[in-house]
Design an enzyme around this catalytic site. Structure first.
Site, PDB file in Angstrom:
ATOM      1  CD  GLU A   1     -28.784  28.936  17.698  1.00 49.58           C
ATOM      2  OE1 GLU A   1     -27.700  29.482  18.007  1.00 49.58           O
ATOM      3  OE2 GLU A   1     -29.311  29.084  16.584  1.00 49.58           O
TER       4      GLU A   1
ATOM      5  CE  LYS B   1     -30.945  30.700  13.748  1.00 51.81           C
ATOM      6  NZ  LYS B   1     -29.576  30.337  14.207  1.00 51.81           N
TER       7      LYS B   1
ATOM      8  CB  CYS C   1     -29.292  32.493  17.284  1.00 54.51           C
ATOM      9  SG  CYS C   1     -27.654  33.242  17.292  1.00 54.51           S
TER      10      CYS C   1
HETATM   11  N1  CDV Z   1     -26.404  30.974  15.645  1.00 51.86           N
HETATM   12  C1  CDV Z   1     -26.598  32.115  14.952  1.00 51.86           C
HETATM   13  O1  CDV Z   1     -27.655  32.325  14.392  1.00 51.86           O
HETATM   14  N2  CDV Z   1     -25.553  32.975  14.895  1.00 51.86           N
HETATM   15  C2  CDV Z   1     -25.585  34.191  14.130  1.00 51.86           C
HETATM   16  C3  CDV Z   1     -24.198  34.567  13.663  1.00 51.86           C
HETATM   17  C4  CDV Z   1     -23.799  33.789  12.473  1.00 51.86           C
HETATM   18  C5  CDV Z   1     -24.109  36.024  13.236  1.00 51.86           C
HETATM   19  C6  CDV Z   1     -26.153  35.348  14.942  1.00 51.86           C
HETATM   20  O2  CDV Z   1     -26.996  36.079  14.396  1.00 51.86           O
HETATM   21  O3  CDV Z   1     -25.728  35.583  16.078  1.00 51.86           O
END
Ligand code: CDV
Length: 316
Positions: free
Chosen positions: A47, A123, A168
């Site tokens: 990401e 996202k 993510c």
């Molecule tokens: N970049 C992200 O989405 N990070 C989140 C953190 C904030 C928990 C994740 O779910 O890894």
């Protein structure tokens, strides 16, 4: 006769705040070449793979615009597209997207082996907070910089299989995998930046690696799909982020995992037909699911009594 695909997760170590895009793209090209030499036809990058993870700072959006792409490929990313097409290797690349009409998304593109863009993903689940919270040792202002993606989780015919994408935080939600699973996904690409310190509840810090494995393995198994997840790990501008990039089989088994928190390629030769062994038995959705009983899952979270308490207003 099984269908096989060589895949790689190209993990990145830290990217400095002032590291030029061109230098980062050189790192990506190096990783792409190594992945190709080791038999990969699809390389998954993290990401926001072109820049530092800027949501850790409270800045005006106009200041942060330096980290957004207005075109893909643009002048800085063109060398990656060219090298990939030359080697006939496709890739998934996460980046910050600023659209012509001023929308900002945390996005990714899927690029085929001939250099053509198959699809773009924005996202869906945007974590963190909207405004600066000075009590934190660093910010997680994704909700300040990015709008939630307006589209769902698509699945595309590419690389001889059905490919989906997520970014993510999306990987923590069973709905992300299931929406793709219902479209017959066989390989999910995922990039992530996961700070190990979780300020709203630091008791979770020690579990960061476990939670990463838990969701990737469960999502793969419960939907009979390969998952290729690439981290941007290591200590970036003082913030330590989880590495542990992983390639997970439809059985839920981890078949490859990074050993460092730096630039590193992991590869696996994936039997795509392994997916159908799960999709046509235990997880034969048409035969065994009971969607008529799952209405609550898609009901609006504004419905009273539906959602649990939020910690948004909890003082540390
Ligand atoms: N970049 C992200 O989405 N990070 C989140 C953190 C904030 C928990 C994740 O779910 O890894």
């Amino acid at each position: 006769m099984s269908r096989w695909l060589g895949v790689a997760a190209a993990q990145l170590g830290p990217i400095g705040r002032n590291e030029p895009r061109e230098a980062v793209v050189k790192r990506l090209v190096r990783l792409l070449r190594e992945a190709h030499e080791r038999g990969a036809e699809l390389v998954v990058f993290p990401e926001l793979a072109l820049t530092t993870f800027f949501p850790r700072w409270a800045l005006a959006r106009s200041v942060a615009d330096q980290w957004f792409e207005t075109e893909m490929p643009g002048p800085a990313t063109k060398p990656l597209f060219e090298e990939a097409a030359l080697l006939r290797v496709g890739f998934f690349l996460g980046y910050a997207e600023l659209t012509e009409d001023g929308h900002r998304y945390n996005s990714a593109v899927l690029v085929e082996r001939d250099g053509s863009i198959v699809a773009r993903f924005r996202k869906v689940h945007i974590p963190g907070h909207e405004t600066e919270e000075p009590w934190r040792s660093f910010q997680h202002l994704e909700r300040h910089y990015f709008e939630p993606g307006p589209d769902s989780f698509g699945v595309w015919e590419a690389f001889g299989c059905r490919v989906g994408m997520m970014l993510c935080n999306d990987r923590r939600w069973p709905e992300s995998y299931r929406v793709m699973g219902l479209q017959g996904v066989e390989l999910i690409c995922c990039g992530y930046n996961t700070p190990i310190h979780y300020a709203p509840d630091p008791s979770q810090d020690v579990l960061a690696g476990f939670h990463n494995q838990l969701v990737l393995q469960a999502g793969a198994y419960q939907n009979g799909t390969w998952v290729v997840a690439a981290a941007k790990g290591g200590i970036e501008e003082g913030v330590d982020s989880l590495a542990q990039s992983s390639i997970v089989a439809p059985s839920g088994q981890v078949v490859a995992q990074s050993l460092s928190a730096d630039d590193e390629v992991i590869v696996a030769r994936c039997d795509l037909d392994w997916c159908s062994r799960y999709k046509s038995t235990l997880f034969d959705f048409a035969r065994y699911r009971r969607p008529e009983l799952y209405g609550l899952i898609t009901a609006s979270s504004d419905d009273p009594g539906r959602s649990g308490p939020s910690r948004r207003d909890v003082t540390p």
